[in-house]
Design an enzyme around this catalytic site. Sequence first.
Site, short mmCIF file in Angstrom:
data_model
loop_
_atom_site.label_atom_id
_atom_site.label_comp_id
_atom_site.label_asym_id
_atom_site.label_seq_id
_atom_site.Cartn_x
_atom_site.Cartn_y
_atom_site.Cartn_z
N CYS A 30 29.40 -32.14 41.05
CA CYS A 30 28.38 -31.36 40.42
C CYS A 30 28.44 -32.04 38.71
O CYS A 30 29.47 -31.55 38.72
CB CYS A 30 28.27 -29.98 40.69
N CYS A 75 19.13 -29.88 44.86
CA CYS A 75 21.02 -30.79 43.89
C CYS A 75 20.69 -32.33 43.25
O CYS A 75 20.08 -32.73 44.65
CB CYS A 75 22.22 -30.93 44.51
N TYR A 124 20.45 -8.12 34.64
CA TYR A 124 19.63 -8.03 35.54
C TYR A 124 20.27 -6.09 35.10
O TYR A 124 20.09 -5.79 34.51
CB TYR A 124 19.92 -8.02 36.61
N LYS A 137 31.32 -34.93 29.76
CA LYS A 137 30.68 -35.50 30.54
C LYS A 137 31.92 -35.70 31.82
O LYS A 137 31.21 -36.69 32.39
CB LYS A 137 29.78 -36.49 30.17
N GLY A 150 29.24 -22.15 42.96
CA GLY A 150 28.01 -22.89 43.73
C GLY A 150 27.66 -23.58 43.42
O GLY A 150 27.89 -24.74 44.62
N ARG A 151 27.77 -24.48 42.27
CA ARG A 151 26.70 -25.64 42.38
C ARG A 151 27.65 -26.61 43.21
O ARG A 151 26.98 -27.28 43.36
CB ARG A 151 26.57 -26.03 41.10
N ARG A 208 31.58 -23.28 36.51
CA ARG A 208 32.20 -24.43 36.73
C ARG A 208 33.27 -24.47 37.21
O ARG A 208 34.07 -24.91 36.34
CB ARG A 208 32.35 -24.67 35.22
N CYS A 256 24.02 -30.13 35.52
CA CYS A 256 22.79 -30.55 34.91
C CYS A 256 21.74 -29.64 35.14
O CYS A 256 20.71 -29.33 34.01
CB CYS A 256 22.73 -31.77 35.24
#
Length: 683
Positions: A364, A383, A181, A451, A340-341, A318, A367
């Site tokens: 999570c 989500c 940024y 996965k 976050g996710r 992650r 994806c």
Amino acid sequence: MATEYVKLFSPIKIGAVEVPNRIAMMPMGVFSPRLMNLKCGAYTKEGADYYIERAKGGTGLIITGLISVIPNMPYMNPLLAPEAFVEEMRYLTDGVHSYGAKIFVQLTAMNGRAAHLNNERDWEMLPAPAPIQNVWDPTLKNRGMSVEEIGVYVNNFGEAARLVKEAGGDGVEIHAVHEGYLLDQFAISFFNNRTDEYGGSLENRLRFAKEIVGSIKAACGKDFPVSLRYSVRSYVKDFNRGALPGEEFKEKGRDLDESLQAAKLLQEYGYDMLNCDNGSYDSWYWAHPPMYMPKACNLEDVAKIKEVVDIPVVCAGRFDEPEVAEMAIADGRIDMMGMGRPLLADPNFAHKVQNGKLDEVRPCISCHQGCLGRIFQGKDISCAVNPACGREKSYALQPALNKKKVLVIGGGLGGMEAARVSVLRGHEVDLYEKTDELGGVFVAAATPDFKDDDKRLLAWYVKQMNDLPIDVHMNSEVTASMVSDYDEVFVATGATERRLSTPGFDTANVTYAIDTLRFTEVKGDNVMIVGGGLTGCEIAYLLGREGKKVTLVEMTDTILNAYGLSAANYNMLMELMDYYKVKIIKNAAVESYSEGKAIVIETIKNYPNVANRAKMLYAVGPNGVPKKHKILADHIVVSVGYTPNDSLYEEIKADNVYLIGDAKQPTNVMDAIWEAYEIAKDI
């Protein structure tokens, strides 16, 4: 409360503010009109409830998505309507505080060269440090900022932080010497070719960030915490080219040595916390890691920063394994676990972990379909696996007024979600699955080693089926005569892989995607993948990683043309296939296969049915003969999509019968879960 994660759930001080535990919600953009009052930059009640739900779930520090301080930006800016901003933000800050959590509001100078330049106003409003090619359209150049403009930005940061403090915020986070940024572009010599006091030496390139924290401390006092979002390493090979984990390359962005110097300077300038990850817009999959990235992918780099600073250091990326966070914090490698996710997927993550219920955490799956993908489609953040994310009140499950008998036919993700939601609302639910396992085609999709979170999601759903009062019937096929006993019926009968009638595709060394992923050891050095969708490309990557020579043949002129696929996921998978030398032939089809050789013919017009070659138009060479390639293929994997299994639905369809998931239209995880949730929450 007893917990094995003693360090993770111990308090920490950021400046003068004490946070109750070491779990921080990472900033993610929330700037749709439903979630943010764009006239003043404050969050609406629905937007605030999204954050408050995570505080209620035990998260210690909430860091909001970005709020702009750009001088000419006519929206998302607290300086446009200061009184309204302060008044409306109090609902959010009071709500977070009511659960004992703390809240930092992220303030941004926005995108610089990463901005979409759609019109003259964007060009004027969104400058870079100096004229430089745009991320999204390299034929365009963002204009450079003047020294006078920088001064206005600096003052605006201070004034916006003062308003946050007045609204009850516990601190602010500056966005960012991070992710490519604007402030990151100033900080990195590859992007900053200024020759004045804001370019050249590292100290000059960090001058903007230094002046910002000085402005905030002057406006809010030295005890008001200021965090900085910070990318340790850029992983940039060139404009719009990122490096992969473990790849040897020449860093054109910020390398580790310069990052350590910068971190020490940023602490010296007055920043109270460094909120760290890696990456840039040119290597977006580091800042927004897909499932192809290893877990805690940034931890090793972030831990190096902690060696040279005394202020708290957060690690994100992650990072959802509490045992890894506990050990890293105990060893003094980091101070906080940034998420976050995972907090979108399960807002109660912290409480579940603290209470020893890790197997109840809804994972999570990296994806990006419900979060980043939706943001870039101009939609509200949400989500894929948690449809209530971002609409916590309007999508909350309410007890059913009339209890009904509900039949769910099919035990894939959509069927299990329909059963879960229906029983939680008080309905009596029977679920029938004709095979001996739950999960449908998702079982195969979850097979690759990258996965593991898909496997965790599948295990979570199976646990819901076992823990909730759902009557699950395995190895049981529903007939039309059984349906009349039920008030509501969900048909989630899935889909069948599409088969090709190409000559030679009936041999043993031609397999289809599901069988390949689940049961087949692909032998031989030369492998061909037919079909360039997401599954085909992932199989190509897997086999390329094994050292096989992989050729991917796609009938259309694009690959990875999956709806909702995030740029981060797309870019990394493309880089991985390139790295493992997957050869891609587009606008082509396999004409025949025999004796270990595939005849591939290039086309100039494409039809869904490859077997219908009579309708094909061929690309021809100078002698008028269609262009053909004879390619070695010891094994062929076919991945050309699915056909809905909707015959039972056609037999029983009525107003109380709902066709959902792949049985309606083969698509993705998010669509299957969301459709089931949205119907079941209202029946």
